[in-house]
Enzyme design. Sequence first.
Site, short mmCIF file in Angstrom:
data_model
loop_
_atom_site.label_atom_id
_atom_site.label_comp_id
_atom_site.label_asym_id
_atom_site.label_seq_id
_atom_site.Cartn_x
_atom_site.Cartn_y
_atom_site.Cartn_z
N CYS A 95 -4.20 -0.77 -2.51
CA CYS A 95 -4.93 0.44 -2.44
C CYS A 95 -6.24 0.64 -3.67
CB CYS A 95 -3.91 1.86 -3.04
SG CYS A 95 -3.08 0.59 -4.72
N CYS A 112 0.67 -1.17 0.62
CA CYS A 112 -0.14 0.21 0.26
C CYS A 112 0.82 1.17 0.26
CB CYS A 112 -0.96 0.07 1.45
SG CYS A 112 -2.66 -0.89 1.25
N CYS A 150 -1.55 4.39 -6.73
CA CYS A 150 -0.80 3.01 -6.21
C CYS A 150 0.51 2.46 -6.80
CB CYS A 150 -2.44 1.99 -6.94
SG CYS A 150 -2.11 0.37 -5.88
#
Length: 180
Positions: A102, A30, A110
Amino acid sequence: MSLRFVCTSDPSAPKVRCHWVTPLKILFLCTGNSCRSIIAEALLRSMAPTDVTAQSAGSKPTGFVHPRALAALKDAGIATEGLSSKSWDHLPEKPNAVITLCSDAAGETCPLYFGSVIRSHWGMPDPAKVQGDEAAIAAAFADTLAVLGQRIRALARQLEAQPDMGATELQTVLDGIAAM
Protein backbone atom coordinates in the site's frame (compact mmCIF):
# COMPACT_ATOMS: atom_id res chain seq x y z
CA MET A 1 18.15 -24.33 -1.36
CA SER A 2 18.12 -24.06 2.41
CA LEU A 3 16.12 -20.84 2.68
CA ARG A 4 13.67 -21.90 5.37
CA PHE A 5 12.63 -20.27 8.63
CA VAL A 6 10.03 -19.88 11.33
CA CYS A 7 9.79 -16.97 13.75
CA THR A 8 8.86 -17.16 17.41
CA SER A 9 8.57 -14.51 20.05
CA ASP A 10 9.86 -14.71 23.59
CA PRO A 11 8.13 -12.34 26.05
CA SER A 12 11.43 -11.83 27.87
CA ALA A 13 13.33 -10.94 24.68
CA PRO A 14 12.98 -7.62 22.85
CA LYS A 15 13.00 -9.16 19.36
CA VAL A 16 11.38 -11.97 17.44
CA ARG A 17 13.77 -14.88 16.89
CA CYS A 18 13.77 -16.64 13.52
CA HIS A 19 15.18 -19.91 12.25
CA TRP A 20 14.75 -21.58 8.89
CA VAL A 21 12.27 -24.32 7.98
CA THR A 22 10.84 -25.27 4.59
CA PRO A 23 9.74 -23.56 2.32
CA LEU A 24 9.92 -19.77 2.29
CA LYS A 25 6.32 -18.52 1.97
CA ILE A 26 5.97 -14.87 0.97
CA LEU A 27 2.66 -13.04 1.31
CA PHE A 28 2.06 -9.83 -0.65
CA LEU A 29 -0.50 -7.82 1.26
CA CYS A 30 -2.69 -4.87 0.24
CA THR A 31 -6.05 -3.64 1.34
CA GLY A 32 -8.09 -4.72 -1.72
CA ASN A 33 -5.97 -7.54 -3.19
CA SER A 34 -7.02 -6.71 -6.73
CA CYS A 35 -3.94 -5.13 -8.38
CA ARG A 36 -0.53 -4.64 -6.76
CA SER A 37 -0.46 -7.72 -4.54
CA ILE A 38 -1.91 -9.88 -7.34
CA ILE A 39 0.75 -8.65 -9.79
CA ALA A 40 3.50 -9.26 -7.21
CA GLU A 41 2.23 -12.79 -6.50
CA ALA A 42 2.18 -13.68 -10.20
CA LEU A 43 5.63 -12.21 -10.79
CA LEU A 44 7.24 -14.04 -7.87
CA ARG A 45 5.57 -17.30 -8.88
CA SER A 46 7.15 -16.92 -12.31
CA MET A 47 10.65 -15.98 -11.07
CA ALA A 48 11.21 -17.55 -7.64
CA PRO A 49 13.37 -20.55 -6.84
CA THR A 50 11.33 -23.74 -6.59
CA ASP A 51 11.17 -23.83 -2.79
CA VAL A 52 9.79 -20.29 -2.47
CA THR A 53 6.02 -19.85 -2.63
CA ALA A 54 4.06 -16.67 -3.26
CA GLN A 55 0.56 -15.74 -2.23
CA SER A 56 -1.41 -12.52 -1.96
CA ALA A 57 -4.29 -11.33 0.16
CA GLY A 58 -6.10 -8.24 1.34
CA SER A 59 -7.41 -6.98 4.65
CA LYS A 60 -10.59 -5.86 2.85
CA PRO A 61 -10.50 -7.75 -0.45
CA THR A 62 -12.51 -6.43 -3.38
CA GLY A 63 -13.51 -9.96 -4.32
CA PHE A 64 -12.22 -9.63 -7.88
CA VAL A 65 -8.91 -9.30 -9.67
CA HIS A 66 -8.80 -6.04 -11.61
CA PRO A 67 -9.08 -6.85 -15.35
CA ARG A 68 -6.27 -4.39 -16.17
CA ALA A 69 -3.94 -6.18 -13.74
CA LEU A 70 -4.68 -9.47 -15.51
CA ALA A 71 -4.19 -7.83 -18.91
CA ALA A 72 -0.84 -6.32 -17.88
CA LEU A 73 0.37 -9.72 -16.67
CA LYS A 74 -0.82 -11.50 -19.81
CA ASP A 75 0.82 -8.87 -22.02
CA ALA A 76 4.09 -9.54 -20.16
CA GLY A 77 3.71 -13.30 -20.67
CA ILE A 78 3.08 -13.99 -16.97
CA ALA A 79 0.63 -16.76 -16.07
CA THR A 80 -2.59 -15.61 -14.38
CA GLU A 81 -4.20 -18.97 -13.62
CA GLY A 82 -5.27 -19.36 -10.01
CA LEU A 83 -5.05 -15.67 -9.12
CA SER A 84 -7.94 -14.47 -6.98
CA SER A 85 -8.78 -11.68 -4.58
CA LYS A 86 -8.94 -13.17 -1.11
CA SER A 87 -8.94 -12.24 2.54
CA TRP A 88 -5.92 -12.70 4.73
CA ASP A 89 -8.31 -14.70 6.93
CA HIS A 90 -8.41 -17.44 4.28
CA LEU A 91 -4.76 -18.08 3.46
CA PRO A 92 -3.94 -21.66 2.52
CA GLU A 93 -0.54 -21.36 4.24
CA LYS A 94 0.79 -19.19 7.03
CA PRO A 95 3.48 -16.92 5.57
CA ASN A 96 6.88 -16.43 7.10
CA ALA A 97 7.53 -13.17 5.23
CA VAL A 98 4.96 -10.42 4.54
CA ILE A 99 5.48 -7.58 2.08
CA THR A 100 2.93 -4.76 2.20
CA LEU A 101 2.39 -2.79 -0.99
CA CYS A 102 0.00 0.00 0.00
CA SER A 103 1.01 3.63 -0.50
CA ASP A 104 1.44 5.65 2.66
CA ALA A 105 2.01 8.72 0.47
CA ALA A 106 -1.51 8.37 -0.95
CA GLY A 107 -3.04 8.26 2.52
CA GLU A 108 -3.89 4.56 2.33
CA THR A 109 -4.16 2.69 5.57
CA CYS A 110 -1.73 -0.16 5.28
CA PRO A 111 -2.86 -3.47 6.77
CA LEU A 112 -0.83 -4.68 9.73
CA TYR A 113 -0.20 -8.40 9.67
CA PHE A 114 -0.03 -9.88 13.15
CA GLY A 115 2.10 -12.88 13.73
CA SER A 116 5.74 -13.83 13.92
CA VAL A 117 6.92 -13.03 10.41
CA ILE A 118 9.54 -10.96 8.66
CA ARG A 119 7.91 -7.76 7.42
CA SER A 120 8.86 -5.28 4.73
CA HIS A 121 7.01 -2.41 3.11
CA TRP A 122 7.29 -1.85 -0.64
CA GLY A 123 4.81 1.02 -0.86
CA MET A 124 3.56 2.06 -4.27
CA PRO A 125 0.52 3.82 -5.70
CA ASP A 126 -2.63 1.85 -6.49
CA PRO A 127 -3.07 1.82 -10.29
CA ALA A 128 -6.80 1.14 -9.84
CA LYS A 129 -7.21 4.61 -8.37
CA VAL A 130 -5.66 6.43 -11.34
CA GLN A 131 -8.10 8.65 -13.18
CA GLY A 132 -7.77 10.03 -16.65
CA ASP A 133 -7.85 8.84 -20.19
CA GLU A 134 -7.14 5.31 -21.36
CA ALA A 135 -3.44 6.07 -21.91
CA ALA A 136 -2.95 7.37 -18.35
CA ILE A 137 -4.69 4.37 -16.80
CA ALA A 138 -2.78 1.88 -18.99
CA ALA A 139 0.48 3.66 -18.08
CA ALA A 140 -0.29 3.31 -14.35
CA PHE A 141 -0.70 -0.45 -14.67
CA ALA A 142 2.40 -0.73 -16.87
CA ASP A 143 4.40 1.28 -14.30
CA THR A 144 3.16 -0.96 -11.47
CA LEU A 145 4.18 -4.06 -13.40
CA ALA A 146 7.60 -2.55 -14.23
CA VAL A 147 8.40 -1.47 -10.66
CA LEU A 148 7.24 -4.73 -9.13
CA GLY A 149 9.05 -6.66 -11.87
CA GLN A 150 12.30 -4.87 -11.03
CA ARG A 151 11.88 -5.51 -7.30
CA ILE A 152 10.90 -9.14 -7.66
CA ARG A 153 13.71 -9.87 -10.12
CA ALA A 154 16.10 -8.44 -7.53
CA LEU A 155 14.55 -10.62 -4.81
CA ALA A 156 14.68 -13.76 -6.96
CA ARG A 157 18.36 -13.08 -7.81
CA GLN A 158 19.21 -12.69 -4.10
CA LEU A 159 17.34 -15.87 -3.18
CA GLU A 160 19.25 -17.78 -5.88
CA ALA A 161 22.61 -16.21 -4.99
CA GLN A 162 22.28 -16.68 -1.22
CA PRO A 163 20.41 -19.92 -0.63
CA ASP A 164 21.63 -20.06 2.97
CA MET A 165 20.65 -16.53 3.97
CA GLY A 166 19.18 -16.17 7.42
CA ALA A 167 16.23 -14.15 8.59
CA THR A 168 18.32 -11.04 9.30
CA GLU A 169 19.82 -11.16 5.81
CA LEU A 170 16.40 -11.65 4.25
CA GLN A 171 15.08 -8.65 6.17
CA THR A 172 17.99 -6.56 4.89
CA VAL A 173 17.42 -7.75 1.31
CA LEU A 174 13.69 -7.01 1.42
CA ASP A 175 14.19 -3.55 2.93
CA GLY A 176 16.92 -2.74 0.41
CA ILE A 177 14.60 -3.70 -2.43
CA ALA A 178 11.92 -1.43 -0.97
CA ALA A 179 14.19 1.54 -1.68
CA MET A 180 14.36 0.71 -5.41
